[in-house]
Design a protein around this motif. Sequence first.
Motif, PDB file in Angstrom:
ATOM      1  N   ALA A  96       0.831  -1.203   0.000  1.00 55.88           N
ATOM      2  CA  ALA A  96       0.000   0.000   0.000  1.00 55.88           C
ATOM      3  C   ALA A  96       0.867   1.255   0.000  1.00 55.88           C
ATOM      4  O   ALA A  96       0.566   2.227  -0.711  1.00 55.88           O
ATOM      5  N   ILE A  97       1.938   1.232   0.766  1.00 58.19           N
ATOM      6  CA  ILE A  97       2.870   2.371   0.794  1.00 58.19           C
ATOM      7  C   ILE A  97       3.450   2.596  -0.601  1.00 58.19           C
ATOM      8  O   ILE A  97       3.478   3.723  -1.110  1.00 58.19           O
ATOM      9  N   GLN A  98       3.916   1.537  -1.235  1.00 58.15           N
ATOM     10  CA  GLN A  98       4.502   1.653  -2.560  1.00 58.15           C
ATOM     11  C   GLN A  98       3.478   2.150  -3.579  1.00 58.15           C
ATOM     12  O   GLN A  98       3.808   2.963  -4.445  1.00 58.15           O
ATOM     13  N   GLN A  99       2.256   1.694  -3.469  1.00 54.08           N
ATOM     14  CA  GLN A  99       1.198   2.109  -4.381  1.00 54.08           C
ATOM     15  C   GLN A  99       0.976   3.615  -4.292  1.00 54.08           C
ATOM     16  O   GLN A  99       0.825   4.302  -5.295  1.00 54.08           O
ATOM     17  N   ILE A 100       0.949   4.156  -3.084  1.00 56.10           N
ATOM     18  CA  ILE A 100       0.718   5.587  -2.891  1.00 56.10           C
ATOM     19  C   ILE A 100       1.934   6.391  -3.331  1.00 56.10           C
ATOM     20  O   ILE A 100       1.786   7.461  -3.942  1.00 56.10           O
ATOM     21  N   GLU A 101       3.111   5.887  -3.059  1.00 61.31           N
ATOM     22  CA  GLU A 101       4.336   6.617  -3.418  1.00 61.31           C
ATOM     23  C   GLU A 101       4.584   6.649  -4.923  1.00 61.31           C
ATOM     24  O   GLU A 101       5.253   7.557  -5.407  1.00 61.31           O
ATOM     25  N   ASP A 102       4.069   5.659  -5.640  1.00 63.07           N
ATOM     26  CA  ASP A 102       4.298   5.616  -7.099  1.00 63.07           C
ATOM     27  C   ASP A 102       3.439   6.588  -7.866  1.00 63.07           C
ATOM     28  O   ASP A 102       2.521   7.132  -7.535  1.00 63.07           O
TER      29      ASP A 102
END
Length: 104
Positions: free
Chosen positions: A98-104
């Motif tokens: 989820a963190i990676q999804q938002i950061e991308d």
Amino acid sequence: MNKDRIEMLEQFLKEDNSDPFNHYALALEYKDLKPEKAKSLFEHLLVTHPDYLPTYYIAGLFYSDQSENAKGLLILRKGLELARSQKNHSASRELQAAIQQIED
């Protein structure tokens, strides 16, 4: 949003305000149609039940969906720390994704 389910969950909350699941389940019901109520419930959970791991994933995504990415990421990262401390590898993977999804 299911009106009958909301009424039932609100009754559960009145009967046992100390159970984090009652707040969590009600926040899930409200998150799409009454986001201010959901926000209040998530804030309550994060303050009064900081060890209730399920809150972090849903609340982090909720805040991100509300255009509050910084707050969403902060919540997800706190959840990731908690998941790691609880040795919950499945939750750790979900929170990291989820963190990676938002950061991308």
